[in-house]
Motif scaffolding. Structure first.
Motif, PDB file in Angstrom:
ATOM      1  N   ALA A 157       5.044   9.585  -2.843  1.00 50.83           N
ATOM      2  CA  ALA A 157       5.221   8.229  -3.403  1.00 50.83           C
ATOM      3  C   ALA A 157       5.691   7.287  -2.296  1.00 50.83           C
ATOM      4  O   ALA A 157       6.653   6.544  -2.438  1.00 50.83           O
ATOM      5  N   HIS A 158       4.964   7.345  -1.185  1.00 49.48           N
ATOM      6  CA  HIS A 158       5.410   6.721   0.057  1.00 49.48           C
ATOM      7  C   HIS A 158       4.831   5.312   0.206  1.00 49.48           C
ATOM      8  O   HIS A 158       3.614   5.156   0.372  1.00 49.48           O
ATOM      9  N   ILE A 203       7.061  15.306   0.909  1.00 49.63           N
ATOM     10  CA  ILE A 203       5.856  16.084   1.232  1.00 49.63           C
ATOM     11  C   ILE A 203       5.238  16.725  -0.012  1.00 49.63           C
ATOM     12  O   ILE A 203       4.502  17.692   0.071  1.00 49.63           O
ATOM     13  N   GLN A 204       5.550  16.158  -1.166  1.00 47.18           N
ATOM     14  CA  GLN A 204       4.945  16.644  -2.416  1.00 47.18           C
ATOM     15  C   GLN A 204       3.998  15.578  -2.974  1.00 47.18           C
ATOM     16  O   GLN A 204       4.315  14.381  -2.926  1.00 47.18           O
ATOM     17  N   GLY A 262       7.450   3.020   6.994  1.00 42.60           N
ATOM     18  CA  GLY A 262       7.368   2.640   5.588  1.00 42.60           C
ATOM     19  C   GLY A 262       8.676   2.910   4.864  1.00 42.60           C
ATOM     20  O   GLY A 262       9.766   2.701   5.410  1.00 42.60           O
ATOM     21  N   ILE A 263       8.552   3.423   3.635  1.00 42.84           N
ATOM     22  CA  ILE A 263       9.761   3.749   2.842  1.00 42.84           C
ATOM     23  C   ILE A 263       9.631   5.182   2.331  1.00 42.84           C
ATOM     24  O   ILE A 263       9.261   5.410   1.169  1.00 42.84           O
ATOM     25  N   PRO A 264       9.919   6.174   3.190  1.00 46.08           N
ATOM     26  CA  PRO A 264       9.906   7.552   2.697  1.00 46.08           C
ATOM     27  C   PRO A 264      10.978   7.760   1.624  1.00 46.08           C
ATOM     28  O   PRO A 264      12.043   7.130   1.658  1.00 46.08           O
ATOM     29  N   ARG A 321       0.863  -1.191   0.000  1.00 46.81           N
ATOM     30  CA  ARG A 321       0.000   0.000   0.000  1.00 46.81           C
ATOM     31  C   ARG A 321       0.889   1.228   0.000  1.00 46.81           C
ATOM     32  O   ARG A 321       1.866   1.284   0.752  1.00 46.81           O
ATOM     33  N   MET A 322       0.553   2.166  -0.838  1.00 47.14           N
ATOM     34  CA  MET A 322       1.339   3.399  -0.901  1.00 47.14           C
ATOM     35  C   MET A 322       0.431   4.604  -1.076  1.00 47.14           C
ATOM     36  O   MET A 322      -0.702   4.475  -1.526  1.00 47.14           O
TER      37      MET A 322
END
Ligand code: BG6
Length: 291
Positions: free
Chosen positions: A37-38, A93-94, A68-70, A31-32
């Motif tokens: 695009a996290h 944060i975009q 998660g995978i920032p 899940r992202m």
């Protein structure tokens, strides 16, 4: 291919109601969210949740949720000159947009420069993150210089892995690789560089010139996570330990014991230089198995 375990990505919302995608493949369910695009969750069919997300994570409209995978881009850590610039760059944060979606569990999200990004970083770029779920979880970050002047950037896939108990976790493959420790309260005696990395204090190390295969072992969970990379010359190994965790946002009580970050990156002396029109790709493939 389109059975219940392997399908096109489906639209979801995350815990904060922010739009995202779910991908289901033989390697499980990912899940992202489009913000940053996290990748927030990867539930493996045999091993369960692979990625740590804090129970205190914020899902506010423009929050970089902890876990998660920032995606770290275009600078790593604090901005070199500007105190007002967000830590680890602005990408997390975009809002990204969907660039391409396959018939199977694969999607490419994209971000390009805007007035906001140019105010922080005066370059024209395209950043594309492709996530695919096969037996493994594969993530590729491709950055293109769409302007007419060269630029440098840093990047990282800042993976938070569930380890059950950090005291029983080790990282293998970085033995003998040079590193810089930037923890404010690191372990008292320096680690033996010929041994796998263990955890007994705050750990915040940047390794440079890393091999393309690193392994995280979580004995508490009887789990191994293999990180295979291409185009990543740096790796960061991070756990905040007790004091730093207590001072951090979006981290509950003893949660610091439950995760280790092993980040795949190009940063500091291994930042990337891109000529106009050029593209750089960094790939990470994650495979989970029993010890
Ligand atoms: C790691 C850094 O990559 O990220 C640490 O090496 C930092 O120094 C950590 O504390 C978390 O950063 P943030 O901005 O997500 O709280």
């Amino acid at each position: 291919m389109n059975d219940s375990s392997t399908a096109r990505p489906t639209a979801i919302t995350d815990a904060g109601g922010r739009p995202g995608l779910e991908l289901r493949g033989p390697g499980g369910c990912v899940r992202m969210t489009l913000l940053g695009a996290h990748v927030q969750s990867w539930i493996h069919p045999e091993h369960g949740e692979v990625l740590f997300m804090s129970a205190d994570a914020s899902y506010a409209e423009r929050a970089a949720s902890r876990g998660g995978i920032p995606l770290v881009f275009p600078w790593f850590g604090a901005h070199a000159e500007r105190k007002d610039a967000p830590a680890h760059g602005f990408a997390r944060i975009q809002p990204f947009e969907v660039a391409a979606q396959g018939d199977g569990p694969s999607v490419t999200l994209r971000l390009s420069d805007t007035e906001d990004t140019r105010a922080l970083w005066p370059h024209a770029f395209l950043a594309e993150l492709t996530v695919s779920v096969a037996e493994t979880l594969a993530i590729t970050l491709a950055v293109t210089n769409t302007g007419d002047a060269a630029f440098d950037f840093e990047e990282a896939l800042h993976s938070y892995f569930v380890v059950g108990d950090v005291h029983r976790a080790t990282v293998h493959g970085l033995e003998g690789v040079p590193h810089v420790e930037s923890a404010s309260a690191p372990q008292e005696s320096p680690p033996d560089p010929s041994e796998p990395i263990g955890f007994c204090a705050e750990t915040d190390r940047i390794y440079q010139g890393v091999p393309d295969r690193i392994e995280l072992r979580a004995r508490e969970l009887d789990r191994r996570i293999e990180l295979g990379t291409r185009g990543a010359r740096s790796a960061i190994v991070w756990n905040p330990w007790i004091a730093k965790a207590a001072a951090m946002s979006q981290l509950q009580g003893d949660e610091w014991q439950q995760f280790v970050c092993v980040e795949s990156a190009n940063c500091r002396e291994n930042r990337v230089s891109l000529e106009p029109g050029a593209t750089h790709s960094m790939e990470l493939t994650l495979r989970v198995s029993s010890q």
